[in-house]
Design a protein around this motif. Structure first.
Motif, PDB file in Angstrom:
ATOM      1  N   GLY A  90      -3.526   4.233   1.959  1.00  0.00           N
ATOM      2  CA  GLY A  90      -3.142   3.797   0.816  1.00  0.00           C
ATOM      3  C   GLY A  90      -3.877   4.452  -0.413  1.00  0.00           C
ATOM      4  N   ILE A  91      -5.245   4.702  -0.237  1.00  0.00           N
ATOM      5  CA  ILE A  91      -5.928   5.658  -1.159  1.00  0.00           C
ATOM      6  C   ILE A  91      -5.528   6.965  -1.132  1.00  0.00           C
ATOM      7  N   ASP A 101      -6.201   8.222 -11.141  1.00  0.00           N
ATOM      8  CA  ASP A 101      -6.931   8.111  -9.993  1.00  0.00           C
ATOM      9  C   ASP A 101      -7.533   6.676  -9.625  1.00  0.00           C
ATOM     10  N   GLU A 113     -15.183  12.809   1.030  1.00  0.00           N
ATOM     11  CA  GLU A 113     -14.509  11.418   1.258  1.00  0.00           C
ATOM     12  C   GLU A 113     -13.174  11.630   1.803  1.00  0.00           C
ATOM     13  N   LEU A 129      -9.972  -6.013  11.078  1.00  0.00           N
ATOM     14  CA  LEU A 129     -11.149  -5.213  10.534  1.00  0.00           C
ATOM     15  C   LEU A 129     -10.557  -3.629  10.490  1.00  0.00           C
ATOM     16  N   GLY A 169      -2.897   1.694  -4.275  1.00  0.00           N
ATOM     17  CA  GLY A 169      -2.924   2.063  -2.733  1.00  0.00           C
ATOM     18  C   GLY A 169      -3.523   1.065  -1.657  1.00  0.00           C
ATOM     19  N   GLU A 190      -7.478  -2.434  11.017  1.00  0.00           N
ATOM     20  CA  GLU A 190      -6.248  -2.275  10.415  1.00  0.00           C
ATOM     21  C   GLU A 190      -6.444  -1.992   8.948  1.00  0.00           C
ATOM     22  N   ASP A 191      -7.421  -3.029   8.468  1.00  0.00           N
ATOM     23  CA  ASP A 191      -7.793  -2.780   7.077  1.00  0.00           C
ATOM     24  C   ASP A 191      -8.288  -1.704   6.693  1.00  0.00           C
ATOM     25  N   GLY A 223      -2.556   7.844  -2.960  1.00  0.00           N
ATOM     26  CA  GLY A 223      -2.486   7.645  -4.507  1.00  0.00           C
ATOM     27  C   GLY A 223      -3.328   8.345  -5.107  1.00  0.00           C
ATOM     28  N   VAL A 224      -4.481   9.066  -4.284  1.00  0.00           N
ATOM     29  CA  VAL A 224      -5.558   9.796  -5.086  1.00  0.00           C
ATOM     30  C   VAL A 224      -5.273  10.768  -5.982  1.00  0.00           C
ATOM     31  N   ARG A 225      -5.930  10.891  -7.238  1.00  0.00           N
ATOM     32  CA  ARG A 225      -5.613  12.140  -8.101  1.00  0.00           C
ATOM     33  C   ARG A 225      -7.184  12.726  -8.085  1.00  0.00           C
ATOM     34  N   ILE A 226      -8.321  12.309  -7.722  1.00  0.00           N
ATOM     35  CA  ILE A 226      -9.497  13.027  -7.579  1.00  0.00           C
ATOM     36  C   ILE A 226     -10.185  12.818  -6.438  1.00  0.00           C
ATOM     37  N   ILE A 227     -10.687  13.813  -5.472  1.00  0.00           N
ATOM     38  CA  ILE A 227     -11.286  13.472  -4.302  1.00  0.00           C
ATOM     39  C   ILE A 227     -11.940  14.559  -3.910  1.00  0.00           C
ATOM     40  N   VAL A 269      -9.237  17.973  -7.925  1.00  0.00           N
ATOM     41  CA  VAL A 269      -7.873  17.541  -8.350  1.00  0.00           C
ATOM     42  C   VAL A 269      -6.953  18.044  -7.465  1.00  0.00           C
ATOM     43  N   TRP A 283      -5.366   1.225   6.830  1.00  0.00           N
ATOM     44  CA  TRP A 283      -4.417   0.939   5.786  1.00  0.00           C
ATOM     45  C   TRP A 283      -4.899   1.334   4.478  1.00  0.00           C
ATOM     46  N   ARG A 284      -6.137   0.896   4.294  1.00  0.00           N
ATOM     47  CA  ARG A 284      -6.895   1.096   2.936  1.00  0.00           C
ATOM     48  C   ARG A 284      -6.957   2.837   2.831  1.00  0.00           C
TER      49      ARG A 284
END
Lengths: 349, 349
Positions: free
Chosen positions: A273-274, B266, A285, A263, B273, A265-266, A277-281, A337, A269-270
């Protein structure tokens, strides 16, 4: 030193080299002081406020510790610069909102800052990394004793130091500690812990003080009372409580690792990972995901990542910081962005 | 060939080598046929059903194409094995639910499968990669003509082939195409498109046929009518419509790339990710995230990843597949952990 130099320096309190820095972000002590024979800030006329500014600024130059500090007048600053100082925890949101005749003094490495003509004539703050109220206390004592011969602080032998708001009368001191408590939140124990804290004359606030929510599992705990107690008692009390909260959080983390490793680790790592990779945040968040990443670093789940990079991202991804990095004002959409770009750049090395 | 061999082979239709395979996953044609002088499956007694099974199974061995196919009786299969065949789109959910006296024939590379004693005595299906109804049609014609001399199909010169349900009478043919339409969903144009399709005597279903929702932006479009039209007309009609839908989706993708590149990137990079880091994940979230990853591969955003790995994950992460890989039954919670393990292993090479 100039304001823009702050952008490229890491605040001392963010270094996370202090004690218990896997759970305690920073320790802060602030003193409220006012000058004799001058009205409190809210009542003071322009002339009196100027007088406070002048007296404090010239006292600064007599202090060994503060000599060479950055001295700023708030009305000279752009909105972005004022917001930038709020984001670095150097001034309050109120101080930024009404800049007239207000000033701020910022010491080397941002360890000490002094707001001038905030609610009180002077609000000194010392901010240290980790759980370190003692060191903060001795530094603030040193600053005060360096300034006191040059400034007559309003003091009553009955009440102690006089302040604009009665809650600060007496020691004028507030000690506060910023904690990262993700495991207590994940295991739903946080409400119980905060209720217990409230019964011990302590207050809990969010990342940016009064009225802000506890985003990203950050909780700022401070004393409510400053009258009728010795400074050392106030600090002892909060230290005792914080030590207990640290233990609760530690236990909650260990329990999660033992019984619910996937739980946690999930989540870690999520988030990582996000963020990679993220392009808009959005800001919010970002804080939430960085909180999960930080938990991963602190628990040894993200082994190749240092706390430094996470802390740096917490600061740099804030709206005014982003705009100062870009060197211009940006709409919220553009910031989302640029924020994503910055995060990816720092994490994909 | 044995049932377990399927686990290690890639179905032909998943290879994504067919035409328009950036948008069209697969093309399927199925024929419904019944044997003369034997009651339709729902009315047939045990002896009649056995008779159908025997006749079909011995006809299979006379067919050049089907010789050596895997011939299975449903009641010999475990629940996991039946579910496994459903997940591979080789049998219907109904066929798995009531296994008595039912059978299935599966050809090399799973291109052809024949359900025996489903709603009709025989349900042939040919499944091809990409937008390729023509090839599917010529293969199913070949299979039918190889079997017809050995099986007397119920046929009326007025109505055509007779089937258990009147909607299938006539050609007994259904042509269907599985499309991936994420850009039409993202731009909220999908409802309009599906409404237009419904007016053209076509039906839309989800990933697993009738009654399943359109998870992961997958839509299966097929003809509703099979009576009173030539097979070639039915195929022409659906092909014309599908060509248009492909164009709409292509336009929507191009528009997103031109005007909203960050939005689409995104979505793709976040999905990638998360999947690379995940420790616990449900089937449904997996399908949604793989859908975004696939869009990224199809649009050239994820350059180093082949469609093959995404397709493989769509299939292997399904519940029965996971349990067959592990060689034992797993609770849903355990599957969520094993699914995450499998995904990470394939993506972090």
């Amino acid at each position: 030193m100039k304001l823009n130099d702050l952008l490229n320096q890491e605040s001392e309190w963010l270094k996370e080299t202090g004690p218990n820095s896997d759970i305690v972000i920073s320790s802060r002590i602030r003193l409220a002081r006012n000058l004799e024979r001058l009205s409190f800030s809210h009542w003071a006329d322009e002339k009196e406020q100027q007088e406070v500014l002048n007296q404090v600024e010239s006292a600064i130059n007599t202090s060994n510790y503060l000599k060479g500090s950055l001295i700023l007048r708030m009305r000279d600053l752009s909105n972005i610069d004022k917001q930038f100082l709020v984001e670095r925890h150097l001034i309050s949101r109120e101080h930024a909102a009404e800049p007239d005749h207000k000033g701020v003094v910022i010491s080397d490495r941002e360890i000490v800052s002094i707001m001038i003509n905030e609610e009180d004539h002077l609000r000194f703050q010392v901010l240290q990394s980790g759980f370190n109220l003692q060191e903060a206390k001795s530094l603030i004592d040193r600053i005060e004793s360096e300034l006191e011969p040059h400034l007559n602080f309003a003091f009553s032998s009955n009440w102690g130091y006089l302040t604009a708001c009665p809650t600060n009368v007496g020691t004028g001191m507030r000690a506060s500690v910023m904690l990262h408590l993700p495991a207590l939140v994940m295991t739903s124990q946080i409400t119980k812990v905060l209720q217990a804290i409230a019964k011990l004359s302590l207050t809990t606030r969010g990342l940016f003080g009064e009225g802000t929510e506890a985003r990203g599992n950050f909780f700022q705990i401070s004393n409510q009372i400053s009258l009728g107690r010795l400074e050392v008692e106030l600090i002892d009390n909060i230290e005792r409580v914080i030590r207990q909260v640290i233990e609760y959080e530690q236990n909650a983390r260990n329990n999660l690792l033992t019984h619910n490793r996937e739980l946690i680790e999930d989540r870690v790592w999520r988030a990582y990972g996000i963020l990679k990779g993220v392009r808009i945040i959005s800001s919010n968040e970002t804080i939430d995901l960085l909180s999960s990443m930080r938990l991963g670093v602190d628990m040894g789940i993200l082994k190749d990542i240092g706390r430094g990079i996470v802390n740096e991202l917490f600061i740099l991804t804030q709206p005014a910081h982003l705009q100062k990095i870009e060197g211009k004002a940006l709409t919220a959409d553009k910031r989302d962005v640029k924020r994503a770009e910055l995060i990816r750049k720092r994490l994909n090395i």
